[in-house]
Design a protein around this motif. Structure first.
Motif, PDB file in Angstrom:
ATOM      1  N   THR A   4     -21.842  32.130 -18.009  1.00 34.37           N
ATOM      2  CA  THR A   4     -22.420  33.414 -18.286  1.00 34.37           C
ATOM      3  C   THR A   4     -22.611  33.196 -19.912  1.00 34.37           C
ATOM      4  O   THR A   4     -22.123  32.560 -20.603  1.00 34.37           O
ATOM      5  CB  THR A   4     -21.780  34.444 -18.020  1.00 34.37           C
ATOM      6  OG1 THR A   4     -20.449  34.706 -18.456  1.00 34.37           O
ATOM      7  CG2 THR A   4     -21.651  34.660 -16.438  1.00 34.37           C
ATOM      8  N   SER A   5     -23.734  34.120 -20.258  1.00 30.94           N
ATOM      9  CA  SER A   5     -23.641  34.499 -21.729  1.00 30.94           C
ATOM     10  C   SER A   5     -23.420  35.928 -22.049  1.00 30.94           C
ATOM     11  O   SER A   5     -23.840  36.889 -21.232  1.00 30.94           O
ATOM     12  CB  SER A   5     -25.353  34.113 -21.920  1.00 30.94           C
ATOM     13  OG  SER A   5     -25.559  34.644 -23.531  1.00 30.94           O
ATOM     14  N   ASP A   6     -22.635  35.946 -23.116  1.00 24.97           N
ATOM     15  CA  ASP A   6     -21.814  37.307 -23.373  1.00 24.97           C
ATOM     16  C   ASP A   6     -23.255  38.329 -23.703  1.00 24.97           C
ATOM     17  O   ASP A   6     -22.792  39.409 -23.534  1.00 24.97           O
ATOM     18  CB  ASP A   6     -20.931  37.246 -24.576  1.00 24.97           C
ATOM     19  CG  ASP A   6     -19.759  36.550 -23.990  1.00 24.97           C
ATOM     20  OD1 ASP A   6     -19.686  36.308 -22.794  1.00 24.97           O
ATOM     21  OD2 ASP A   6     -19.307  36.056 -24.943  1.00 24.97           O
ATOM     22  N   ASP A   7     -24.223  37.873 -24.264  1.00 21.97           N
ATOM     23  CA  ASP A   7     -25.247  38.842 -24.588  1.00 21.97           C
ATOM     24  C   ASP A   7     -26.457  38.803 -23.527  1.00 21.97           C
ATOM     25  O   ASP A   7     -27.419  39.356 -24.017  1.00 21.97           O
ATOM     26  CB  ASP A   7     -25.948  38.633 -26.040  1.00 21.97           C
ATOM     27  CG  ASP A   7     -26.516  37.271 -26.097  1.00 21.97           C
ATOM     28  OD1 ASP A   7     -26.121  36.502 -25.196  1.00 21.97           O
ATOM     29  OD2 ASP A   7     -26.978  36.834 -27.341  1.00 21.97           O
ATOM     30  N   CYS A   8     -26.344  38.380 -22.248  1.00 29.07           N
ATOM     31  CA  CYS A   8     -27.434  38.476 -21.511  1.00 29.07           C
ATOM     32  C   CYS A   8     -27.326  39.616 -20.541  1.00 29.07           C
ATOM     33  O   CYS A   8     -26.302  39.720 -19.761  1.00 29.07           O
ATOM     34  CB  CYS A   8     -27.521  37.009 -20.633  1.00 29.07           C
ATOM     35  SG  CYS A   8     -28.498  37.048 -19.254  1.00 29.07           S
ATOM     36  N   LEU A   9     -28.375  40.260 -20.192  1.00 26.04           N
ATOM     37  CA  LEU A   9     -28.656  41.570 -19.494  1.00 26.04           C
ATOM     38  C   LEU A   9     -28.129  41.062 -18.002  1.00 26.04           C
ATOM     39  O   LEU A   9     -27.598  41.699 -17.347  1.00 26.04           O
ATOM     40  CB  LEU A   9     -29.754  41.997 -19.627  1.00 26.04           C
ATOM     41  CG  LEU A   9     -30.087  43.146 -18.655  1.00 26.04           C
ATOM     42  CD1 LEU A   9     -29.256  44.489 -18.717  1.00 26.04           C
ATOM     43  CD2 LEU A   9     -31.721  43.759 -18.758  1.00 26.04           C
ATOM     44  N   CYS A  11     -26.998  38.439 -16.776  1.00 27.63           N
ATOM     45  CA  CYS A  11     -25.217  37.947 -16.593  1.00 27.63           C
ATOM     46  C   CYS A  11     -24.597  39.252 -16.405  1.00 27.63           C
ATOM     47  O   CYS A  11     -23.417  39.182 -15.540  1.00 27.63           O
ATOM     48  CB  CYS A  11     -24.832  37.314 -18.051  1.00 27.63           C
ATOM     49  SG  CYS A  11     -25.388  35.558 -17.889  1.00 27.63           S
ATOM     50  N   ALA A  12     -24.692  40.303 -17.306  1.00 27.97           N
ATOM     51  CA  ALA A  12     -23.900  41.616 -16.982  1.00 27.97           C
ATOM     52  C   ALA A  12     -24.049  42.183 -15.588  1.00 27.97           C
ATOM     53  O   ALA A  12     -23.287  42.489 -15.107  1.00 27.97           O
ATOM     54  CB  ALA A  12     -24.354  42.653 -18.111  1.00 27.97           C
ATOM     55  N   HIS A  50     -25.851  31.196 -15.834  1.00 31.99           N
ATOM     56  CA  HIS A  50     -26.980  31.437 -16.772  1.00 31.99           C
ATOM     57  C   HIS A  50     -27.722  30.288 -17.154  1.00 31.99           C
ATOM     58  O   HIS A  50     -27.315  29.025 -17.507  1.00 31.99           O
ATOM     59  CB  HIS A  50     -26.173  32.047 -18.092  1.00 31.99           C
ATOM     60  CG  HIS A  50     -27.130  32.219 -19.152  1.00 31.99           C
ATOM     61  ND1 HIS A  50     -27.777  33.453 -19.194  1.00 31.99           N
ATOM     62  CD2 HIS A  50     -27.597  31.508 -20.215  1.00 31.99           C
ATOM     63  CE1 HIS A  50     -28.604  33.360 -20.222  1.00 31.99           C
ATOM     64  NE2 HIS A  50     -28.469  32.208 -20.645  1.00 31.99           N
ATOM     65  N   HIS A 102     -32.793  34.679 -18.993  1.00 31.37           N
ATOM     66  CA  HIS A 102     -32.091  34.141 -17.816  1.00 31.37           C
ATOM     67  C   HIS A 102     -32.882  34.250 -16.705  1.00 31.37           C
ATOM     68  O   HIS A 102     -33.641  34.829 -16.601  1.00 31.37           O
ATOM     69  CB  HIS A 102     -31.054  35.399 -17.680  1.00 31.37           C
ATOM     70  CG  HIS A 102     -30.034  34.960 -16.539  1.00 31.37           C
ATOM     71  ND1 HIS A 102     -28.574  35.077 -16.469  1.00 31.37           N
ATOM     72  CD2 HIS A 102     -30.208  34.540 -15.299  1.00 31.37           C
ATOM     73  CE1 HIS A 102     -27.862  34.724 -15.532  1.00 31.37           C
ATOM     74  NE2 HIS A 102     -28.962  34.316 -14.576  1.00 31.37           N
TER      75      HIS A 102
END
Length: 118
Positions: A4-9, A11-12, A50, A102
């Motif tokens: 996952t990417s911490d700043d990816c909508l 992924c959240a 991601h 993403h």
């Protein structure tokens, strides 16, 4: 565990940290309704891992790409647009209109879709 990417909508959304109208979830794919629909049916189909764009998925996980398309097909059937027709759209890069980096497919249908699209 999927990357996952911490700043990816997206992924959240996949992680459940941001609510979405999820219509499908499995180990490889999450699908949810677009918050700004461009057609009566507008569902985003995303991998749980991601990848920045569809070309990365095709290179790194061809079976994952197939899972996205097969999920879109199943959702088109569930939405009742499989017989009248639907469009799968993916944008790669900012110049193509990609705004969330993403990988995602747009499943669009439920009305006549014009061509060319843009």
């Amino acid at each position: 565990m999927p990357y996952t990417s911490d700043d990816c909508l997206f992924c959240a959304i996949v992680a459940g940290a941001i609510p979405a109208d999820v219509v499908h979830r499995d180990d490889h794919v999450v699908a949810f309704r677009d918050i700004n629909p461009q057609a009566p049916t507008h569902i985003l189909v995303v991998p749980t891992t991601h990848y920045e764009n569809v070309a990365e998925v095709a290179a790194d996980d061809p079976s994952g790409l197939a899972a996205l398309v097969l999920t879109a097909r199943t959702l088109a059937q569930a939405e009742g647009i499989d017989r009248s027709g639907y469009r799968l759209v993916t944008n790669t890069g900012a110049d193509a209109g990609q705004t969330v980096f993403h990988t995602h497919l747009h499943l669009l249908g439920g009305r006549h879709l014009t061509w060319p699209p843009g």
